[in-house]
Design a protein around this motif. Structure first.
Motif, PDB file in Angstrom:
ATOM      1  N   PHE A 134      57.576  10.078 -13.804  1.00 16.63           N
ATOM      2  CA  PHE A 134      57.042   8.873 -14.438  1.00 16.63           C
ATOM      3  C   PHE A 134      57.792   8.556 -15.741  1.00 16.63           C
ATOM      4  N   LEU A 135      57.996   9.580 -16.563  1.00 15.56           N
ATOM      5  CA  LEU A 135      58.746   9.380 -17.809  1.00 15.56           C
ATOM      6  C   LEU A 135      60.191   8.980 -17.504  1.00 15.56           C
ATOM      7  N   HIS A 136      60.753   9.595 -16.487  1.00 18.83           N
ATOM      8  CA  HIS A 136      62.136   9.290 -16.114  1.00 18.83           C
ATOM      9  C   HIS A 136      62.282   7.827 -15.691  1.00 18.83           C
ATOM     10  N   ILE A 137      61.346   7.348 -14.913  1.00 18.71           N
ATOM     11  CA  ILE A 137      61.400   5.955 -14.456  1.00 18.71           C
ATOM     12  C   ILE A 137      61.327   4.999 -15.643  1.00 18.71           C
ATOM     13  N   ILE A 138      60.439   5.294 -16.606  1.00 19.48           N
ATOM     14  CA  ILE A 138      60.305   4.425 -17.786  1.00 19.48           C
ATOM     15  C   ILE A 138      61.596   4.388 -18.595  1.00 19.48           C
ATOM     16  N   ILE A 139      62.191   5.570 -18.843  1.00 14.73           N
ATOM     17  CA  ILE A 139      63.404   5.628 -19.656  1.00 14.73           C
ATOM     18  C   ILE A 139      64.579   4.969 -18.940  1.00 14.73           C
ATOM     19  N   VAL A 140      64.674   5.141 -17.636  1.00  7.27           N
ATOM     20  CA  VAL A 140      65.772   4.513 -16.881  1.00  7.27           C
ATOM     21  C   VAL A 140      65.636   2.989 -16.926  1.00  7.27           C
ATOM     22  N   ILE A 141      64.398   2.495 -16.807  1.00  6.46           N
ATOM     23  CA  ILE A 141      64.184   1.043 -16.923  1.00  6.46           C
ATOM     24  C   ILE A 141      64.581   0.571 -18.324  1.00  6.46           C
ATOM     25  N   LEU A 142      64.264   1.367 -19.345  1.00 11.02           N
ATOM     26  CA  LEU A 142      64.660   1.024 -20.708  1.00 11.02           C
ATOM     27  C   LEU A 142      66.183   0.983 -20.845  1.00 11.02           C
ATOM     28  N   GLY A 143      66.854   1.978 -20.254  1.00 12.40           N
ATOM     29  CA  GLY A 143      68.311   1.990 -20.300  1.00 12.40           C
ATOM     30  C   GLY A 143      68.917   0.836 -19.532  1.00 12.40           C
ATOM     31  N   LEU A 144      68.309   0.487 -18.409  1.00 12.18           N
ATOM     32  CA  LEU A 144      68.789  -0.649 -17.628  1.00 12.18           C
ATOM     33  C   LEU A 144      68.642  -1.952 -18.402  1.00 12.18           C
ATOM     34  N   PHE A 145      67.500  -2.109 -19.073  1.00 15.77           N
ATOM     35  CA  PHE A 145      67.274  -3.297 -19.893  1.00 15.77           C
ATOM     36  C   PHE A 145      68.275  -3.361 -21.046  1.00 15.77           C
ATOM     37  N   GLY A 146      68.507  -2.218 -21.695  1.00 15.86           N
ATOM     38  CA  GLY A 146      69.460  -2.188 -22.791  1.00 15.86           C
ATOM     39  C   GLY A 146      70.870  -2.507 -22.361  1.00 15.86           C
ATOM     40  N   THR A 147      71.234  -2.073 -21.154  1.00 16.43           N
ATOM     41  CA  THR A 147      72.578  -2.365 -20.652  1.00 16.43           C
ATOM     42  C   THR A 147      72.734  -3.844 -20.326  1.00 16.43           C
ATOM     43  N   ILE A 148      71.721  -4.426 -19.725  1.00 14.60           N
ATOM     44  CA  ILE A 148      71.798  -5.842 -19.353  1.00 14.60           C
ATOM     45  C   ILE A 148      71.760  -6.730 -20.585  1.00 14.60           C
ATOM     46  N   GLN A 149      70.920  -6.382 -21.571  1.00 15.51           N
ATOM     47  CA  GLN A 149      70.711  -7.213 -22.751  1.00 15.51           C
ATOM     48  C   GLN A 149      71.591  -6.808 -23.947  1.00 15.51           C
ATOM     49  N   TYR A 150      72.553  -5.931 -23.738  1.00 12.39           N
ATOM     50  CA  TYR A 150      73.455  -5.504 -24.804  1.00 12.39           C
ATOM     51  C   TYR A 150      72.674  -4.899 -25.981  1.00 12.39           C
TER      52      TYR A 150
END
Length: 209
Positions: free
Chosen positions: A41-57
């Motif tokens: 669960f924590l992994h999914i949240i952090i990966v989504i955060l990293g994905l958002f950060g990559t897309i939004q610079y």
């Protein structure tokens, strides 16, 4: 940055990590493995955060993701050691369920080729005790399936960490370049322009009659 850059590769890796984590979460739920469920669960949240950060610079979000990948690698190494019984660990303990129940990995009874049979338990023991369930014919033992899952997670996390560091460096360089061109030069121009060096003094003009 174009489509064939580290940014797009990191987006692809984060997507793969999400799919792999969701697949693992499903089977951990089926086996009531509460410790891995919390970790997934924590992994999914952090990966989504990293994905958002990559897309939004957003490099700060990617930094959080990169730190988590290191922790995620350590957790999966522990799981591998747990199922291979390295260093005195035992896969037959109830650590993965926080000692709440006697459930084991879902793959223990439902792996490829496994035939599950319930064996009558003595009157003094509960029929729900998994020690009285006979499993035969498994092509691959459940502990090796768990090791394969964890190894795949480690591989994705390591590659993701490398690309995350690369993308953070690229984003930081782009921000520094933008600040220099749009910030420092503009400041220098407006404050040191010769047009603004000396104010224009107005003098009265007398008209002759």
């Amino acid at each position: 940055m174009g489509c064939c850059t580290g940014r797009c590769t990191l987006i692809f890796l984060c997507t793969l990590q999400l799919l792999a984590a969701l697949e693992r979460q499903i089977f951990d739920f089926l086996g009531y493995q509460w410790a891995p469920i919390l970790g997934n669960f924590l992994h999914i949240i952090i990966v989504i955060l990293g994905l958002f950060g990559t897309i939004q610079y957003r490099p700060k979000y990617i930094v959080v993701y990169s730190v988590w990948t290191a922790l995620w690698v350590a957790w999966n190494v522990f799981i591998i050691c747990f199922y291979l019984e390295v260093g005195g660990l035992s896969k037959d303990t109830d650590f993965m369920t926080f000692n709440i129940s006697m459930h084991r990995s879902w793959w223990r009874e439902h792996g490829p080729g496994c035939v599950r049979m319930e064996v009558p338990a003595p009157a003094t023991r509960s029929l729900d005790d998994h020690s009285y369930i006979s499993v035969t014919g498994c092509i691959v033992d459940f502990q090796y399936l768990e090791v394969i899952h964890s190894s795949y997670q480690i591989l994705l996390a390591l590659i993701g960490f490398v690309y995350a560091c690369y993308v953070i460096r690229v984003f930081t360089e782009e921000e520094d370049s933008f600040d220099f061109i749009g910030g420092l030069d503009s400041y220098t121009y407006h404050h040191h322009s010769p047009l603004k060096a000396s104010p224009v003094q107005l003098k009265p003009v007398y008209l002759s009659k």
